[in-house]
Design a protein around this motif. Structure first.
Motif, PDB file in Angstrom:
ATOM      1  N   VAL A  53       0.843  -1.193   0.000  1.00 16.44           N
ATOM      2  CA  VAL A  53       0.000   0.000   0.000  1.00 16.44           C
ATOM      3  C   VAL A  53       0.882   1.248   0.000  1.00 16.44           C
ATOM      4  CG1 VAL A  53      -1.642   1.345   1.390  1.00 16.44           C
ATOM      5  CG2 VAL A  53      -1.989  -1.107   1.080  1.00 16.44           C
ATOM      6  N   TYR A  54       1.909   1.254   0.844  1.00 14.99           N
ATOM      7  CA  TYR A  54       2.781   2.425   0.918  1.00 14.99           C
ATOM      8  C   TYR A  54       3.570   2.611  -0.376  1.00 14.99           C
ATOM      9  CZ  TYR A  54       5.713   6.084   2.713  1.00 14.99           C
ATOM     10  OH  TYR A  54       6.331   7.283   2.891  1.00 14.99           O
ATOM     11  N   GLY A  83       2.937   6.890  -6.571  1.00 10.54           N
ATOM     12  CA  GLY A  83       2.116   7.980  -7.085  1.00 10.54           C
ATOM     13  C   GLY A  83       2.819   9.319  -6.939  1.00 10.54           C
ATOM     14  N   PHE A  84       3.489   9.502  -5.822  1.00 11.61           N
ATOM     15  CA  PHE A  84       4.236  10.744  -5.598  1.00 11.61           C
ATOM     16  C   PHE A  84       5.360  10.883  -6.617  1.00 11.61           C
ATOM     17  CE2 PHE A  84       7.754  13.016  -3.523  1.00 11.61           C
ATOM     18  CZ  PHE A  84       7.122  14.203  -3.186  1.00 11.61           C
ATOM     19  N   VAL A  85       6.107   9.811  -6.824  1.00  7.35           N
ATOM     20  CA  VAL A  85       7.217   9.851  -7.774  1.00  7.35           C
ATOM     21  C   VAL A  85       6.688  10.063  -9.192  1.00  7.35           C
ATOM     22  CG1 VAL A  85       9.084   8.475  -8.799  1.00  7.35           C
ATOM     23  CG2 VAL A  85       8.745   8.473  -6.322  1.00  7.35           C
ATOM     24  N   PHE A 115       5.935  13.199 -14.071  1.00  8.06           N
ATOM     25  CA  PHE A 115       5.089  13.355 -15.256  1.00  8.06           C
ATOM     26  C   PHE A 115       3.943  14.354 -15.105  1.00  8.06           C
ATOM     27  CE2 PHE A 115       6.785   8.987 -15.440  1.00  8.06           C
ATOM     28  CZ  PHE A 115       7.576   9.142 -16.562  1.00  8.06           C
ATOM     29  N   ALA A 116       3.667  14.807 -13.906  1.00  6.52           N
ATOM     30  CA  ALA A 116       2.578  15.769 -13.687  1.00  6.52           C
ATOM     31  C   ALA A 116       3.098  16.925 -12.846  1.00  6.52           C
ATOM     32  CB  ALA A 116       1.392  15.077 -13.030  1.00  6.52           C
ATOM     33  N   ARG A 117       4.154  17.525 -13.320  1.00  4.69           N
ATOM     34  CA  ARG A 117       4.815  18.581 -12.550  1.00  4.69           C
ATOM     35  C   ARG A 117       3.901  19.772 -12.305  1.00  4.69           C
ATOM     36  NH1 ARG A 117      11.057  18.810 -13.842  1.00  4.69           N
ATOM     37  NH2 ARG A 117      10.719  20.616 -12.539  1.00  4.69           N
ATOM     38  N   ASP A 118       3.038  20.090 -13.278  1.00  2.00           N
ATOM     39  CA  ASP A 118       2.117  21.221 -13.095  1.00  2.00           C
ATOM     40  C   ASP A 118       1.137  20.946 -11.957  1.00  2.00           C
ATOM     41  OD1 ASP A 118       3.359  22.597 -15.132  1.00  2.00           O
ATOM     42  OD2 ASP A 118       1.931  21.922 -16.669  1.00  2.00           O
ATOM     43  N   ALA A 119       0.676  19.689 -11.867  1.00  3.82           N
ATOM     44  CA  ALA A 119      -0.241  19.332 -10.783  1.00  3.82           C
ATOM     45  C   ALA A 119       0.459  19.432  -9.429  1.00  3.82           C
ATOM     46  CB  ALA A 119      -0.791  17.927 -10.994  1.00  3.82           C
TER      47      ALA A 119
END
Length: 97
Positions: A32-33, A39-41, A46-50
């Motif tokens: 789970v961790y 997700g953080f990585v 790939f979602a730097r704007d978010a």
């Protein structure tokens, strides 16, 4: 230092059902961790704007980082409770009377 005798080491004793259950629970919670951290990585790559967006004056990356710390503590508490329940089910309270 090298061993000087040629006798093989003693084999490890077999694991109890409780140890196997605790190990399985630990691996599930670790998974789970890993998903949360992955997700953080992924978002960082790939979602730097978010991640740069602000919520309450603080960027999402910081909120996510704090959430990871809290998640680690919560998962540790969950693991502790699961292990304690296993002791209760086996009849061992862990105290001598």
């Amino acid at each position: 230092m090298a061993r000087t005798d040629s006798t093989p080491p003693e084999p490890a004793p077999p694991l109890s059902a409780e140890q196997v259950r605790n190990a399985r629970n630990g691996l599930i919670l670790f998974g789970v961790y890993v998903v949360l951290y992955g997700g953080f990585v992924w978002m960082s790559a790939f979602a730097r704007d978010a991640m740069a967006a602000t919520v309450g004056g603080v960027n999402v990356a910081t909120w996510y980082g704090f959430a990871l710390i809290v998640a680690a503590l919560v998962l540790a508490l969950v693991y502790s409770v699961l292990c304690r329940d296993g002791l209760r089910e086996s009849g061992d309270s862990g105290t001598s009377q």
